[in-house]
Each structure stands twice: as C-alpha cells, then as structure tokens.
Design a protein around this motif. Structure first.
Motif, short mmCIF file in Angstrom:
data_model
loop_
_atom_site.label_atom_id
_atom_site.label_comp_id
_atom_site.label_asym_id
_atom_site.label_seq_id
_atom_site.Cartn_x
_atom_site.Cartn_y
_atom_site.Cartn_z
N LYS A 91 5.19 -6.89 -7.82
CA LYS A 91 5.30 -6.11 -9.06
C LYS A 91 4.37 -4.90 -9.01
CE LYS A 91 4.80 -6.38 -14.04
NZ LYS A 91 3.61 -6.49 -14.86
N ARG A 92 3.12 -5.15 -8.59
CA ARG A 92 2.16 -4.04 -8.51
C ARG A 92 2.57 -3.04 -7.44
NH1 ARG A 92 0.12 -0.11 -10.55
NH2 ARG A 92 -1.56 0.82 -9.36
N ALA A 93 3.09 -3.53 -6.31
CA ALA A 93 3.54 -2.62 -5.26
C ALA A 93 4.66 -1.72 -5.77
CB ALA A 93 4.01 -3.42 -4.04
N ASN A 94 5.57 -2.26 -6.54
CA ASN A 94 6.65 -1.44 -7.11
C ASN A 94 6.10 -0.42 -8.10
OD1 ASN A 94 8.76 -2.61 -5.68
ND2 ASN A 94 8.98 -4.27 -7.15
N GLU A 95 5.07 -0.82 -8.85
CA GLU A 95 4.44 0.12 -9.78
C GLU A 95 3.78 1.27 -9.00
OE1 GLU A 95 1.73 -2.32 -12.00
OE2 GLU A 95 3.32 -3.18 -13.25
N VAL A 96 3.14 0.94 -7.89
CA VAL A 96 2.48 1.96 -7.06
C VAL A 96 3.52 2.96 -6.54
CG1 VAL A 96 1.30 2.36 -4.86
CG2 VAL A 96 0.48 0.58 -6.40
N VAL A 97 4.64 2.45 -6.08
CA VAL A 97 5.71 3.33 -5.58
C VAL A 97 6.17 4.27 -6.70
CG1 VAL A 97 8.09 3.40 -4.74
CG2 VAL A 97 6.45 1.79 -3.75
N GLU A 98 6.34 3.73 -7.88
CA GLU A 98 6.77 4.56 -9.01
C GLU A 98 5.69 5.58 -9.38
OE1 GLU A 98 9.32 6.29 -11.33
OE2 GLU A 98 9.86 4.59 -10.05
N GLU A 99 4.43 5.17 -9.35
CA GLU A 99 3.34 6.11 -9.63
C GLU A 99 3.31 7.24 -8.61
OE1 GLU A 99 -0.14 3.61 -9.69
OE2 GLU A 99 0.46 2.64 -11.56
N LEU A 100 3.50 6.90 -7.35
CA LEU A 100 3.53 7.93 -6.30
C LEU A 100 4.72 8.86 -6.49
CD1 LEU A 100 2.54 5.83 -3.17
CD2 LEU A 100 1.19 7.62 -4.28
N ARG A 101 5.85 8.30 -6.83
CA ARG A 101 7.06 9.11 -7.06
C ARG A 101 6.81 10.12 -8.19
NH1 ARG A 101 11.30 5.15 -7.50
NH2 ARG A 101 11.30 5.22 -5.24
#
Length: 155
Positions: free
Chosen positions: A137-147
């Motif tokens: 879940k956190r990894a997906n949040e990081v990807v979205e934050e980077l995007r």
C-alpha cells in the motif's frame, strides 16, 4: 503514531526522527538550489515510509507470535493425547492390544497432524499477506506521489 511496543525497540520512537527540533529538512537542503524541490514533502514522505515499515513489522511480530502460541498449544495437545494412549495400552497389557484399533488411532493421529500443519501454514500465510499488503500500500502511495511530483516539473 505512538512509541513502538516491540520489546527489542521499546526505547525508540520513529517520530523523533522527524521532529523539527532534531530534523529540519529545509535547513539540511538549504544549500542546494533545486527548482521545485520541497524538502518538507520529502521528510513527510520518509515519515510515512517509516510508519509503514513499523506497522508492517508490528503485524509480522504479532502474527508470528500468534503462530508460535498456536504451535505450542498443538504440541501440548499432542503430548496429552499420546500420554493417554500410552496409559491405555499399558493398562490393558500386551495381550489385550487390538491391532485394528491401534491402526485407526495411528491413522487418526496422522490426519490430525496434517490438519494442524495446514492450520499453521494458513496462519503464516495470513501474517505474510497482511505484512506485504501494508508495505505494498505504501509503495503504491510512493509511486503516486512521484507521479504527482514529476507532473509538476512537466508544467
């Protein structure tokens, strides 16, 4: 987030890593002139990462603690059943042993052992899945934050 409840890290509070009095991201990166770089956002993201790791560790610790407890319970039950069977055999004597009954008891014990192993495997799988989901879940949040961050640079 409150202090961790893990006995091996009882004195460590992850939130102190990001205490503005101890960790000032703006001051740390003040000498660098990067357009669009938000040091506070970076610090907040890292705090979220550490919180996710702490939560995953807690889930893993609690899950494997429950697994060990259940394993001990099953072991104790097995010992009690074996003791009862040995007492039964000893009370009857060798001449009164029924081979058919003995074979049924062995078959029953093997089936129960396999069910117990399945239960323990399911507990371990559940723990691993919950731990992975927390980190994923956190990894997906990081990807979205980077995007989102990179989208700002494109404008």
């Amino acid at each position: 987030m409150t202090k961790t409840e893990f006995p091996f890290a009882a004195a460590f509070d992850f939130n102190k890593m990001f205490d503005p009095k101890l960790f000032d991201a703006q001051q740390m990166f003040a000498g660098y002139k990067l357009p669009g770089f938000d040091a506070d956002a970076l610090a907040a993201a890292q705090k979220k990462n550490m919180d996710a790791i702490a939560a995953a560790n807690k889930k893993a610790f609690e899950g494997y603690q429950a697994l060990a407890k259940r394993q001990a319970e099953l072991f104790q039950q097995g010992i009690e059943e074996l003791t009862a069977q040995v007492k039964d055999v000893m009370a009857k004597g060798a001449k009164d042993i029924d081979p058919t009954k003995q074979a049924e008891q062995i078959k029953s014990a093997v089936e129960k052992a396999l069910l117990n192993l399945k239960e323990l495997a399911e507990l371990a799988t559940k723990t691993n899945t919950e731990t992975f989901e927390t980190l994923n879940k956190r990894a997906n949040e990081v990807v979205e934050e980077l995007r989102t961050t990179f989208a700002k640079f494109g404008k």
